[in-house]
Design a protein around this motif. Structure first.
Motif, mmCIF file in Angstrom:
data_model
loop_
_atom_site.group_PDB
_atom_site.id
_atom_site.type_symbol
_atom_site.label_atom_id
_atom_site.label_comp_id
_atom_site.label_asym_id
_atom_site.label_seq_id
_atom_site.Cartn_x
_atom_site.Cartn_y
_atom_site.Cartn_z
ATOM 1 N N HIS A 1 43.028 80.527 28.982
ATOM 2 C CA HIS A 1 44.474 80.487 28.780
ATOM 3 C C HIS A 1 45.209 81.455 29.696
ATOM 4 O O HIS A 1 46.374 81.236 30.003
ATOM 5 C CB HIS A 1 44.824 80.843 27.329
ATOM 6 N N ASN B 1 46.739 77.288 16.815
ATOM 7 C CA ASN B 1 45.599 76.917 15.977
ATOM 8 C C ASN B 1 44.337 77.662 16.374
ATOM 9 O O ASN B 1 43.239 77.271 16.035
ATOM 10 C CB ASN B 1 45.361 75.403 16.048
ATOM 11 N N LYS C 1 36.767 76.796 19.859
ATOM 12 C CA LYS C 1 36.969 77.386 18.526
ATOM 13 C C LYS C 1 35.797 77.098 17.593
ATOM 14 O O LYS C 1 35.310 77.972 16.909
ATOM 15 C CB LYS C 1 38.225 76.785 17.888
HETATM 16 MG MG MG Z 1 44.031 75.370 21.684
#
Ligand code: MG
Ligand code: ATP
Ligand code: MG
Length: 593
Positions: free
Chosen positions: A41, A34, A287
């Motif tokens: 990460h 998404n 995001k």
């Molecule tokens: Mg995520």
């Protein structure tokens, strides 16, 4: 290595875990497709892939695609690309959605084992039952909790068959309301994410656009109900024979429910262990915030080199090895590590220092005419690519007209300035003798120096040459050798004017740095660039063999140090006749903002 000692070694020593029939380490990296991956990460990637690799095991890439409302195809591709870019190769790629049929069966099984019930309470009712919300009262069970197994089973099938719309029915796990752990208070296992069948049928096809609620990228319209993270993650770990389910510490309390569900269903139970997240300060990673930066025009896109998404770092020229060595250097423990982006940049700088060749780059050129050198003079000067002789060297022309950087000239001399001023001498890197400025010209409107006249200090026969106090970089004008190479350089500075944009009381958009990108449209590069491009694994128009698809590395692999200036790479906006450079990092931390 982070696997030899510390947290990950302890986790390894907690063995034996060994899934049924498989006597090896199995891990997974489970992104939700998404959004784009970011620097944070890369820690989870290094931990999961690295741990498996270190112990000779397998790591899977598993897309955790259980929420069709938020997932898009472009993210699947971008995630796989970034893992490969970092140098890891999933033994296989799976999707949580591969297991939707099996998960559905397990859900029915859980109901039969009296481990789940269909509930029709609203969000706020559930929050109240859990002891939350305004006027909180102690936790209590809702009336659906004790409904007969058969009733839950038929209601669950009704959910599956589209007889309920979103929020009208949920499958909840029958856990432990007495527990101190909120992750045991009857978590949701399945929810309806699709309009009720009767409502959907009234809609025309065009109203049911792609990616609309309830249309899954892989399973299409097949499912009206989708399993939650809490139901899916542990069971898919189990089905895949994962031995070590390594995740970040916000899942620590979820471990109880992870274990509970596996045990309740009597399936193999992997070992969930939690490590600390990597937090970055000085930037934003979420995001929603990056989308706001894009829509407000502060950055151009998700791969804008000022961001810390992995696609942005790649475009900016940060080598994947620098990211891995940075993550390795931080180590892994249960504690969240907060790192300033400046610290990260320092580590990139250290990595590049030994890894890349050196060239001369003039950002803001001023021509210098060396009057006592003849018009047709052409001398080749040897420039080593590095202090390390392994890198070899290249030759650049030296002629009567050279360009130097505006910052290396001052109109008047002063004690603390050792570069070029009228009457003082400076060395041109690797040129045998120094030059002395004799006069200069200025643009009357802008007040900017437009031309410098100088003298070459080649001593008379037998006379001694006096070494200059300092050397500057330069590039000669030599059309017959296509020197200089013209370029546009993009220098990147911090996006924000403070170190805590994420938590700034006035919001991150109030602390934007208006000078986060500086453009030098008239920059120049020495002709050694051609050799660096030739050596880089970058597809060239007239190369004999087209590289295999997965070797089609992009322009950012053309990286070099501009001596005395910064580290640069080619940007993908470059074309056969126009060079665009990104500044990867400055040479020193305290470079001007
Ligand atoms: Mg995520
Ligand atoms: P974000 O909200 O920042 O996108 P996320 O947790 O939603 O993060 P996922 O796509 O679920 O992102 O992440 C996949 C894996 O990466 C998860 O196991 C998650 O724990 C891990 N991860 C995400 N962010 C970080 C981080 N900052 N540091 C370490 N691991 C992380
Ligand atoms: Mg997540």
């Amino acid at each position: 290595s982070m696997f030899k000692s510390g947290f990950l070694a302890e986790v390894y020593n907690e063995k034996p875990v060994g899934s049924p029939g498989v006597d090896r380490i199995v891990t997974r990296f489970p992104p939700e497709p998404n959004g784009f991956l970011h620097l944070g990460h890369s820690k989870a990637i290094a931990v999961n892939f690295g741990f498996a690799e270190y112990h000779d095991g397998d790591c899977y890439l598993r897309y955790d695609d259980t929420n069709p409302a938020r997932e898009e195809e472009k993210y699947f591709t971008a995630i796989a690309d970034m893992i490969r870019w970092l140098g890891f190769k999933p033994v296989k790629t799976t999707h949580s959605s591969d297991y939707f049929d099996r998960l559905y069966e397990l859900a029915e099984d859980l109901i039969r084992r009296d481990g789940a019930y269909v509930c029709h309470c609203s969000k706020s009712e559930i929050a109240q039952q859990r002891g939350g919300g305004k006027g909180a009262i102690p936790r209590y069970a809702c009336s659906h909790r004790d409904r007969p197994v058969d009733e839950s089973l038929s209601e669950f099938r009704a959910m599956r068959d589209g007889e309920y719309g979103p929020q009208e029915a949920l499958l909840r796990m029958k856990q432990d309301l007495e527990s101190d752990n909120p992750q045991m208070w009857d978590l949701t296992a399945y929810r309806v994410i699709a309009p009720r069948k009767s409502d959907a049928e009234e809609k025309t096809d065009s109203e049911m656009a792609d990616n609309e609620i309830g249309v899954h990228y892989r399973t299409g319209n097949k499912w009206k109900i989708y399993p939650t993270y809490d139901f899916t993650h542990c069971l898919v770990d189990s089905l895949e024979g994962v031995t070590h389910s390594l995740c970040t510490t916000e899942f620590e309390t979820a471990r109880t429910s992870y274990n509970w569900l596996c045990d309740k269903l009597g399936v193999y139970r992997p070992m969930q262990r939690e490590f600390g997240r990597l937090k970055l300060s000085g930037t934003v990673l979420s995001k929603r915030k990056i989308m706001a930066l894009i829509s407000n025009g502060h950055v151009r896109d998700w791969d804008d080199p000022r961001l810390y998404t992995l696609i942005a770092l790649r475009r900016r020229g940060v080598p994947p090895g620098a990211i891995l060595s940075f993550v390795n250097g931080l180590g892994v423990s249960k504690a969240t590590t907060t790192i300033e982006v400046k610290k990260f940049e320092q580590s990139v700088r250290q990595y590049l220092e030994l890894a890349v060749s050196r060239l001369m780059v003039v950002l803001d050129p001023i021509p210098v005419i060396i009057d006592n050198i003849p018009e047709d003079h052409l001398e080749m000067v040897e420039l080593p690519f590095s202090k390390d002789p392994e890198f070899g060297s290249h030759h650049v022309p030296f002629t009567r007209k050279v360009y130097i950087d505006r910052s290396d000239f001052r109109e008047t001399s002063s004690k603390d300035f050792f570069r070029l001023t009228p009457g003082t001498s400076v060395g041109l890197l690797k040129v045998p003798f120094s030059i002395t400025a004799t006069s200069f010209e200025k643009d009357p409107n802008s007040g900017l120096v437009t031309l410098i006249h100088a003298r070459y200090e080649k001593p008379e026969e037998g006379a001694k040459f006096k070494k200059p106090k300092s050397y500057i970089h330069w590039i000669a004008d030599c059309p017959s050798l296509n020197s200089p190479i013209k370029a546009t350089v993009r220098n990147y500075n911090p996006l924000f004017t403070c170190d805590n944009p994420d938590t700034h009381p006035d919001g991150f958009l109030s602390v934007m740095n208006p000078h986060s990108e500086e453009i030098f449209p008239n920059a120049m590069i020495d002709i050694g660039l051609h050799e660096i491009i030739r050596k880089a694994p970058w597809p060239r128009a007239n190369s004999e063999a087209a590289p295999a698809d997965d070797l089609k590395v992009s322009p950012e692999t053309v990286r070099f140090q501009g001596m005395r200036v910064a580290y640069f790479c080619l940007d993908r906006d470059s074309s056969a006749d126009s060079v665009v450079l990104n500044r990867i990092v400055s040479l020193k931390e305290d470079a001007k903002k």
